[in-house]
Motif scaffolding. Structure first.
Motif, PDB file in Angstrom:
ATOM      1  N   ILE A  47     -77.722  33.630  -2.841  1.00  0.00           N
ATOM      2  CA  ILE A  47     -79.095  33.962  -3.250  1.00  0.00           C
ATOM      3  C   ILE A  47     -79.422  35.397  -2.862  1.00  0.00           C
ATOM      4  CG2 ILE A  47     -80.063  33.005  -1.117  1.00  0.00           C
ATOM      5  CD1 ILE A  47     -81.796  32.604  -4.423  1.00  0.00           C
ATOM      6  N   ARG A  48     -80.066  36.135  -3.782  1.00  0.00           N
ATOM      7  CA  ARG A  48     -80.499  37.502  -3.500  1.00  0.00           C
ATOM      8  C   ARG A  48     -82.003  37.585  -3.291  1.00  0.00           C
ATOM      9  NH1 ARG A  48     -80.717  41.127  -7.087  1.00  0.00           N
ATOM     10  NH2 ARG A  48     -80.710  39.752  -8.866  1.00  0.00           N
ATOM     11  N   LYS A  49     -82.754  36.906  -4.174  1.00  0.00           N
ATOM     12  CA  LYS A  49     -84.199  37.066  -4.155  1.00  0.00           C
ATOM     13  C   LYS A  49     -84.870  35.770  -4.585  1.00  0.00           C
ATOM     14  CE  LYS A  49     -85.919  39.933  -7.271  1.00  0.00           C
ATOM     15  NZ  LYS A  49     -86.502  41.088  -7.970  1.00  0.00           N
ATOM     16  N   VAL A  50     -86.018  35.453  -3.953  1.00  0.00           N
ATOM     17  CA  VAL A  50     -86.841  34.313  -4.325  1.00  0.00           C
ATOM     18  C   VAL A  50     -88.207  34.864  -4.722  1.00  0.00           C
ATOM     19  CG1 VAL A  50     -87.963  32.203  -3.538  1.00  0.00           C
ATOM     20  CG2 VAL A  50     -85.645  32.720  -2.799  1.00  0.00           C
ATOM     21  N   VAL A  51     -88.663  34.519  -5.921  1.00  0.00           N
ATOM     22  CA  VAL A  51     -89.964  34.961  -6.417  1.00  0.00           C
ATOM     23  C   VAL A  51     -90.853  33.739  -6.566  1.00  0.00           C
ATOM     24  CG1 VAL A  51     -91.194  36.097  -8.295  1.00  0.00           C
ATOM     25  CG2 VAL A  51     -88.926  36.897  -7.632  1.00  0.00           C
ATOM     26  N   ARG A  69     -88.745  30.924  -8.449  1.00  0.00           N
ATOM     27  CA  ARG A  69     -87.608  31.459  -9.197  1.00  0.00           C
ATOM     28  C   ARG A  69     -86.619  32.071  -8.211  1.00  0.00           C
ATOM     29  NH1 ARG A  69     -87.943  33.807 -14.710  1.00  0.00           N
ATOM     30  NH2 ARG A  69     -90.118  33.311 -14.442  1.00  0.00           N
ATOM     31  N   GLY A  70     -85.343  31.717  -8.344  1.00  0.00           N
ATOM     32  CA  GLY A  70     -84.295  32.271  -7.495  1.00  0.00           C
ATOM     33  C   GLY A  70     -83.351  33.130  -8.308  1.00  0.00           C
ATOM     34  N   PHE A  71     -83.016  34.300  -7.786  1.00  0.00           N
ATOM     35  CA  PHE A  71     -82.050  35.200  -8.419  1.00  0.00           C
ATOM     36  C   PHE A  71     -80.792  35.223  -7.559  1.00  0.00           C
ATOM     37  CE2 PHE A  71     -86.153  36.622  -9.919  1.00  0.00           C
ATOM     38  CZ  PHE A  71     -85.922  36.801 -11.272  1.00  0.00           C
ATOM     39  N   TYR A  72     -79.636  35.074  -8.196  1.00  0.00           N
ATOM     40  CA  TYR A  72     -78.381  34.910  -7.473  1.00  0.00           C
ATOM     41  C   TYR A  72     -77.445  36.090  -7.690  1.00  0.00           C
ATOM     42  CZ  TYR A  72     -80.134  30.238  -6.871  1.00  0.00           C
ATOM     43  OH  TYR A  72     -80.923  29.168  -6.540  1.00  0.00           O
ATOM     44  N   ASN A 112     -74.462  36.118  -8.765  1.00  0.00           N
ATOM     45  CA  ASN A 112     -73.636  36.035  -9.967  1.00  0.00           C
ATOM     46  C   ASN A 112     -74.416  36.396 -11.230  1.00  0.00           C
ATOM     47  OD1 ASN A 112     -75.244  33.785 -10.201  1.00  0.00           O
ATOM     48  ND2 ASN A 112     -73.574  32.320 -10.272  1.00  0.00           N
ATOM     49  N   GLY A 113     -75.662  36.865 -11.087  1.00  0.00           N
ATOM     50  CA  GLY A 113     -76.453  37.308 -12.227  1.00  0.00           C
ATOM     51  C   GLY A 113     -77.314  36.226 -12.853  1.00  0.00           C
ATOM     52  N   ARG A 114     -77.215  35.002 -12.400  1.00  0.00           N
ATOM     53  CA  ARG A 114     -78.005  33.906 -12.955  1.00  0.00           C
ATOM     54  C   ARG A 114     -79.306  33.752 -12.179  1.00  0.00           C
ATOM     55  NH1 ARG A 114     -75.464  30.588 -16.465  1.00  0.00           N
ATOM     56  NH2 ARG A 114     -76.890  28.917 -15.927  1.00  0.00           N
ATOM     57  N   ASP A 115     -80.238  33.013 -12.746  1.00  0.00           N
ATOM     58  CA  ASP A 115     -81.468  32.684 -12.030  1.00  0.00           C
ATOM     59  C   ASP A 115     -81.796  31.216 -12.268  1.00  0.00           C
ATOM     60  OD1 ASP A 115     -82.189  32.960 -14.696  1.00  0.00           O
ATOM     61  OD2 ASP A 115     -84.208  33.626 -14.207  1.00  0.00           O
ATOM     62  N   LYS A 116     -82.608  30.656 -11.366  1.00  0.00           N
ATOM     63  CA  LYS A 116     -83.005  29.260 -11.448  1.00  0.00           C
ATOM     64  C   LYS A 116     -84.518  29.204 -11.301  1.00  0.00           C
ATOM     65  CE  LYS A 116     -80.501  26.049  -9.725  1.00  0.00           C
ATOM     66  NZ  LYS A 116     -79.752  25.133  -8.879  1.00  0.00           N
ATOM     67  N   VAL A 117     -85.184  28.531 -12.234  1.00  0.00           N
ATOM     68  CA  VAL A 117     -86.642  28.421 -12.234  1.00  0.00           C
ATOM     69  C   VAL A 117     -87.020  26.966 -12.014  1.00  0.00           C
ATOM     70  CG1 VAL A 117     -88.732  28.780 -13.565  1.00  0.00           C
ATOM     71  CG2 VAL A 117     -86.831  30.365 -13.813  1.00  0.00           C
ATOM     72  N   ILE A 118     -87.892  26.720 -11.015  1.00  0.00           N
ATOM     73  CA  ILE A 118     -88.362  25.372 -10.716  1.00  0.00           C
ATOM     74  C   ILE A 118     -89.884  25.379 -10.749  1.00  0.00           C
ATOM     75  CG2 ILE A 118     -88.432  23.524  -9.011  1.00  0.00           C
ATOM     76  CD1 ILE A 118     -85.744  24.469  -8.000  1.00  0.00           C
ATOM     77  N   PRO A 119     -90.511  24.554 -11.609  1.00  0.00           N
ATOM     78  CA  PRO A 119     -91.974  24.472 -11.607  1.00  0.00           C
ATOM     79  C   PRO A 119     -92.452  23.690 -10.390  1.00  0.00           C
ATOM     80  CG  PRO A 119     -91.052  22.996 -13.253  1.00  0.00           C
ATOM     81  CD  PRO A 119     -89.906  23.766 -12.667  1.00  0.00           C
ATOM     82  N   VAL A 120     -93.529  24.150  -9.757  1.00  0.00           N
ATOM     83  CA  VAL A 120     -94.031  23.509  -8.535  1.00  0.00           C
ATOM     84  C   VAL A 120     -95.507  23.142  -8.660  1.00  0.00           C
ATOM     85  CG1 VAL A 120     -92.330  24.566  -6.999  1.00  0.00           C
ATOM     86  CG2 VAL A 120     -94.442  25.776  -7.474  1.00  0.00           C
ATOM     87  N   GLN A 121     -96.026  22.914  -9.896  1.00  0.00           N
ATOM     88  CA  GLN A 121     -97.455  22.702 -10.063  1.00  0.00           C
ATOM     89  C   GLN A 121     -97.955  21.363  -9.550  1.00  0.00           C
ATOM     90  OE1 GLN A 121     -95.472  23.097 -12.801  1.00  0.00           O
ATOM     91  NE2 GLN A 121     -95.876  21.471 -14.259  1.00  0.00           N
ATOM     92  N   LYS A 122     -97.159  20.315  -9.543  1.00  0.00           N
ATOM     93  CA  LYS A 122     -97.642  19.004  -9.118  1.00  0.00           C
ATOM     94  C   LYS A 122     -97.058  18.588  -7.774  1.00  0.00           C
ATOM     95  CE  LYS A 122     -98.440  17.412 -13.785  1.00  0.00           C
ATOM     96  NZ  LYS A 122     -98.123  16.419 -14.809  1.00  0.00           N
ATOM     97  N   LEU A 123     -96.618  19.533  -6.978  1.00  0.00           N
ATOM     98  CA  LEU A 123     -95.986  19.207  -5.703  1.00  0.00           C
ATOM     99  C   LEU A 123     -96.924  19.501  -4.537  1.00  0.00           C
ATOM    100  CD1 LEU A 123     -92.432  20.695  -6.303  1.00  0.00           C
ATOM    101  CD2 LEU A 123     -93.129  18.323  -6.474  1.00  0.00           C
TER     102      LEU A 123
END
Length: 146
Positions: free
Chosen positions: A29-33, A79-82, A84-95
């Motif tokens: 992981i490089r960055k978490v937004v 949102r996580g930036f990795y 390897n150039g990929r990113d992962k987006v997780i919605p957190v509105q109902k948590l």
């Protein structure tokens, strides 16, 4: 005159090649937004997490850059930036706040690699062809002797 036994150490020779292994670990992981809305009620728990818990999580992970971004009119996401150039987006509105922390931890622990589903009947894949079954000297007509 005294003979020199060692070559002089140059600055370029002090570099090491980054690689994961038994002596070093490079986090994926490089960055978490964290993106949230200031007025939307679905972002209330995200705002609480950012104001109370994000500093503790950031101190536990000093190798990661944490960015808080305000997006008015949008649902909150993590949102996580990795590397390897990929990113992962997780919605957190109902948590809840603890659920948001778990999702951020999931982003931190993930490698960023694409998720590959296991296909039915192909659980284990090998790069080379293998013999059928395992040979044993006890399962033959004449026992194997050395």
């Amino acid at each position: 005159m005294v003979p020199r036994l060692a070559k002089p150490l140059l600055r370029a020779q002090l570099r090491s090649v980054p690689a994961n292994g038994h002596t070093a670990f490079i986090p994926h992981i490089r960055k978490v937004v964290l993106e949230f809305c200031q007025h939307n009620p679905s972002s209330a728990n995200a705002r609480i997490f950012i104001s109370k818990d994000l500093e503790r999580v950031a101190c536990q992970n000093p190798h990661v850059e944490f960015v808080v971004k305000q997006r008015n009119g949008h649902e909150p996401i993590a949102r996580g930036f990795y590397a390897n150039g990929r990113d992962k987006v997780i919605p957190v509105q109902k948590l809840e706040v603890t659920g948001i922390e778990k999702k951020v931890q999931l982003i931190l622990d993930s490698s960023g690699a694409k998720i590959k589903p296991l296909k039915k009947g192909r659980i284990v894949e090998s790069s080379t062809a293998a013999a059928r079954g395992i040979w044993s000297g006890l399962h033959v007509d004449t026992p194997f002797t050395i």
